[in-house]
Design a protein around this motif. Structure first.
Motif, short mmCIF file in Angstrom:
data_model
loop_
_atom_site.label_atom_id
_atom_site.label_comp_id
_atom_site.label_asym_id
_atom_site.label_seq_id
_atom_site.Cartn_x
_atom_site.Cartn_y
_atom_site.Cartn_z
N HIS A 188 0.90 -0.74 -0.35
CA HIS A 188 0.29 -0.25 0.13
C HIS A 188 1.15 1.16 0.19
N GLU B 64 -4.17 5.47 5.28
CA GLU B 64 -4.55 5.84 3.99
C GLU B 64 -5.77 6.31 3.77
N TRP B 65 -6.40 6.22 4.71
CA TRP B 65 -8.03 7.18 5.05
C TRP B 65 -8.04 7.67 5.69
N HIS C 280 -5.31 4.02 -5.42
CA HIS C 280 -5.90 3.93 -3.55
C HIS C 280 -7.32 5.03 -3.81
N HIS C 281 -7.98 5.08 -3.20
CA HIS C 281 -9.40 5.48 -3.28
C HIS C 281 -9.03 7.45 -3.27
N TYR D 293 -3.69 -3.63 -7.59
CA TYR D 293 -4.47 -3.47 -6.51
C TYR D 293 -5.21 -1.95 -7.42
N TRP E 290 -7.03 -7.13 -8.46
CA TRP E 290 -7.87 -7.16 -6.99
C TRP E 290 -8.78 -6.13 -6.98
N ASP F 170 -11.14 -3.21 -5.24
CA ASP F 170 -11.30 -2.54 -3.72
C ASP F 170 -12.87 -1.23 -4.26
N TRP G 225 -18.27 -1.14 -3.12
CA TRP G 225 -18.93 -1.33 -1.87
C TRP G 225 -20.51 -0.42 -2.33
N ARG H 36 -14.40 -9.68 -4.95
CA ARG H 36 -14.89 -8.19 -4.23
C ARG H 36 -14.56 -7.54 -5.58
N GLU I 285 -10.61 -10.10 5.09
CA GLU I 285 -10.02 -9.50 5.33
C GLU I 285 -9.34 -9.63 6.50
N ARG I 286 -8.07 -10.04 6.89
CA ARG I 286 -7.15 -9.52 8.33
C ARG I 286 -8.08 -10.44 9.10
N TRP J 87 -3.10 -0.27 6.64
CA TRP J 87 -2.40 -0.92 5.36
C TRP J 87 -1.09 0.16 5.11
C1 JFZ Z 1 -10.47 -1.88 1.86
C2 JFZ Z 1 -9.38 -0.43 2.08
O1 JFZ Z 1 -10.34 0.73 2.71
C3 JFZ Z 1 -8.19 -0.09 2.71
O2 JFZ Z 1 -8.11 0.66 2.95
C4 JFZ Z 1 -7.11 -1.31 2.48
O3 JFZ Z 1 -6.70 -1.69 1.18
C5 JFZ Z 1 -7.73 -2.74 2.09
C6 JFZ Z 1 -6.56 -3.88 1.26
O4 JFZ Z 1 -9.13 -2.79 1.73
O5 JFZ Z 1 -10.58 -1.72 2.95
C7 JFZ Z 1 -11.69 -2.38 3.37
C8 JFZ Z 1 -12.85 -3.17 2.09
C9 JFZ Z 1 -13.48 -4.43 2.80
C10 JFZ Z 1 -13.34 -4.59 3.80
C11 JFZ Z 1 -12.84 -3.60 4.89
C12 JFZ Z 1 -11.69 -3.06 5.18
N1 JFZ Z 1 -14.35 -5.74 4.39
O6 JFZ Z 1 -15.13 -6.48 3.63
O7 JFZ Z 1 -14.45 -5.89 5.46
#
Ligand code: JFZ
Length: 483
Positions: A66, A87-88, A135-136, A178, A227, A229, A232, A262, A288-289, A316
Motif C-alpha cells: 500500500h 490510507e484513509w 487507492h481511494h 490492486y 484485485w 477494492d 461497496w 470483491r 480481510e485481516r 495498510w
Molecule cells: C479496503 C480499503 O478501504 C483499505 O484501505 C485497504 O486497501 C483494504 C485492503 O481494503 O478496506 C476494506 C475493504 C473491505 C472490508 C474491510 C476493509 N471488508 O469487506 O471487510
C-alpha cells in the motif's frame, strides 16, 4: 376480475424477484431448480482448472504493497495524529481533494529502489506482490493519461509501477494490481445514483475507469491479477452489469488473468456471491485481516480464496506511529500464513512503505524472519492444499499430492504429537523436513498415532512430512461397532 388476479400475480412475482436475493444469503446454494436467472451472475461454477489459476493457487504466499500520497503525512494532519487507517487520512481529517493533491509536490522518494524491493520480496519467499496502482485517494502510481494526479506530475516523475513490475518479474515474482474503483479525486464519482445528473456523471466515471484499466492492462501485460477494492457503494451495486463487463474485458485482454470476488455485483447488487450463491470472480477476497472459520467455513475447499492481513491493526498505508495499536509478532504472521494454507487458501502480508521509498525496520525484520523460515520449511506451503485430516492442537496439516505435512506450532509437554488418520489411511513414516531425519511413530489405536518430537526441539515451528499408505486387509468394523 381476471385482470385484477393477473395484476396481483405479477406484483407478487416482481416482489419475489426483489426479495429472493436478500433471502439467499451468501454461500447458501439454492437447489438448482430454484435458481433465478441472472445476466450478471457467476461466469462459471466451481474452481477454475487452467494453468494460470493453478499458478495463482500454488503461489500461496504473497505481499501487499500500500503506497500512495498518504505515506507522506503518515497518519498525521495539521498536528493531529489519527489512529485510524493511514490510507484513509484524507477522509478522517476531511481534507478536500485539491488540498490533498498538494501532497504530490512532496512525492519524491529518494531512497526508492525497485530492485531492492524485489530482492526483499524474493528473500521473504513471496511468489507474488499486490501493488496499489491507485487507492481511494485517486493518485496513480503510473503515468495515466486519464488523470492529472499521477507520478508523472510529481518531482519524482518516473513510472513507479513500471519499475516495480519489471523488478519483481526479473526476480520471478508475479505482480498483481490492486485497483480502487472508488476514486475520491474524480468529480464524476458518485456514492449513489439519485438523479439523472448522477446517472450521467457515473456513466462518465465508469468510462474513465474502463480507460484506466485498459491502460494498465496494455502498459503492463505481464500483470497476473486484478484485485478490486472500493466497490461497496450503492452506485456500483446498481451497476452490476459493469462489474461483469470489467471481468470480461480484462480476461479478453489478458488471457489467464485472475480477478477477485470483491469487484463483483450481480443484477440485484448482490456482491461476491451472486443471488444463487455462486462465487463471482475467480477467488473469494472477503477474508480481510481474518481467516475463514475452520468449522463453519470448511466450504473453503469448494472455491479458491485469498486472505490478506495487516501487521499493526488495520493499518495498510504507512502510519508513523505503530504504538497506537497491537502489532502482530513475526511468529503470529507466520502462523496465519500456515493456517490459511492448511485451509486451502492464499495469504498476503501487507507492507506500507515510507514516503522516502524505504521500508520501516519492523517490516524489513518481518520479511527477513518469514524468509528464513520459508527457506527451510517452504515445501509445506508452496503448492500445498487442505489435507482434510482432523485438526490437532499442536498445529496445522497441509498436503501436496500424497505427502501430508505436520506444521508444529505448539509442541505438547508430553512430547508426543497425536495424529488421527482418515479411514483406510495408515501412517508409514514420519520424517523431519530440512534434513532432520526420521521420528518414531507409534500406533496407539486404529487410525491413531503418536509421532515423537525431534530429539532436540528445533525452538521454532517445524515440519514433519508423513508418508501414508492405504490399509491392506482389515476393515473398520471394530470402529463401526463402537458407534
Ligand atoms: C479496503 C480499503 O478501504 C483499505 O484501505 C485497504 O486497501 C483494504 C485492503 O481494503 O478496506 C476494506 C475493504 C473491505 C472490508 C474491510 C476493509 N471488508 O469487506 O471487510
Amino acid at each position: 376480475m381476471k385482470t385484477h388476479f393477473l395484476r396481483i400475480t405479477v406484483c407478487l412475482l416482481l416482489q419475489a424477484a426483489v426479495w429472493l436475493p436478500t433471502f439467499s444469503q451468501t454461500q447458501h446454494l439454492l437447489p438448482a431448480d430454484q435458481e433465478i436467472p441472472l445476466e450478471y451472475g457467476a461466469e462459471r461454477l466451481g474452481k477454475r482448472t487452467d494453468a494460470a489459476m493453478q499458478k495463482f493457487r500454488d503461489n500461496r504466499l504473497g505481499a501487499f504493497i500500500h503506497w500512495g500520497l498518504y505515506a507522506i503525512p503518515g497518519g498525521e494532519w495539521k498536528g493531529k495524529v489519527y489512529p485510524g487507517a493511514a490510507e484513509w487520512l484524507k477522509s478522517w481529517a476531511e481534507v478536500p481533494a485539491n488540498e490533498w493533491m498538494e501532497l504530490m509536490k512532496q512525492w519524491n522518494p529518494q531512497n526508492f529502489d525497485a530492485k531492492a524491493w524485489a530482492r526483499m520480496a524474493r528473500k521473504m519467499g513471496v511468489k507474488y506482490v499486490k501493488i496499489t496502482t491507485k487507492h481511494h485517494e485517486g493518485f496513480c502510481l503510473w503515468p495515466s493519461q486519464y488523470s492529472e494526479y499521477t507520478v508523472a506530475q510529481t518531482p519524482y516523475k518516473k513510472d513507479i509501477l513500471g519499475e516495480l513490475v519489471k523488478a519483481y518479474n526479473d526476480e520471478g515474482i508475479d505482480v498483481h494490481f490492486y485497483f480502487s474503483v472508488m476514486d475520491w479525486s474524480h468529480p464524476d464519482y458518485r456514492y449513489d445514483i439519485r438523479s439523472e445528473e448522477d446517472e450521467a456523471a457515473f456513466r462518465r466515471f465508469l468510462e474513465f475507469t474502463d480507460n484506466q484499466l485498459k491502460e494498465l492492462a496494455s502498459r503492463y501485460p505481464t500483470v497476473k491479477d486484478f484485485w478490486f477494492d472500493g466497490t461497496w457503494d450503492a452506485s456500483i451495486k446498481k451497476n452490476g452489469w459493469w462489474t461483469a463487463h470489467v471481468e470480461k474485458m480484462l480476461k479478453e485482454m489478458l488471457p489467464g488473468v485472475t480477478v477477485n470476488s470483491r469487484l463483483r455485483a450481480d443484477d440485484y447488487g448482490k456482491r461476491h456471491f451472486d443471488s444463487n450463491g455462486h462465487l463471482m470472480g475467480d477467488y473469494e477476497s472477503g477474508y480481510e485481516r481474518r481467516l475463514p472459520d475452520p468449522v463453519k467455513d470448511l466450504k473453503v475447499t469448494r472455491w479458491d480464496w485469498e486472505a490478506c492481513m495487516t501487521v499493526p491493526e488495520n493499518q495498510w498505508g504507512y502510519h508513523k506511529d505503530w504504538s497506537l495499536s497491537y502489532v502482530k509478532t513475526p511468529l503470529e504472521v507466520l502462523e496465519r500464513i500456515v493456517h490459511a494454507v492448511s485451509m486451502g487458501g492464499n495469504m498476503v502480508v501487507n507492507f506500507g512503505p515510507q514516503p522516502d521509498g524505504d521500508f520501516r525496520r519492523e517490516e524489513k525484520e518481518l520479511a527477513a524472519f518469514i524468509g528464513r523460515w520459508m527457506d527451510k520449511y517452504g515445501e509445506c506451503i508452496y503448492g500445498c492444499d487442505y489435507a482434510g485430516w482432523e485438526k490437532q492442537d499442536w498445529g496445522y496439516y497441509t498436503r501436496k499430492g500424497d505427502d501430508v505435512y505436520m506444521v508444529v506450532f505448539n509442541p505438547p509437554y508430553s512430547g508426543r504429537l497425536v495424529v488421527k488418520t482418515p479411514p483406510e489411511t495408515v501412517l508409514q513414516e514420519a520424517v523431519l523436513t530440512n534434513g532432520g531425519g526420521k521420528v518414531k511413530v507409534t500406533e496407539t489405536a486404529r487410525h491413531e498415532y503418536n509421532v515423537d518430537m525431534p530429539a532436540r526441539n528445533p525452538g521454532e515451528p517445524f515440519v514433519i512430512k508423513l508418508k501414508v499408505g492405504k490399509t491392506t486387509g482389515g476393515t473398520d468394523k471394530y470402529r463401526e461397532a463402537l458407534t
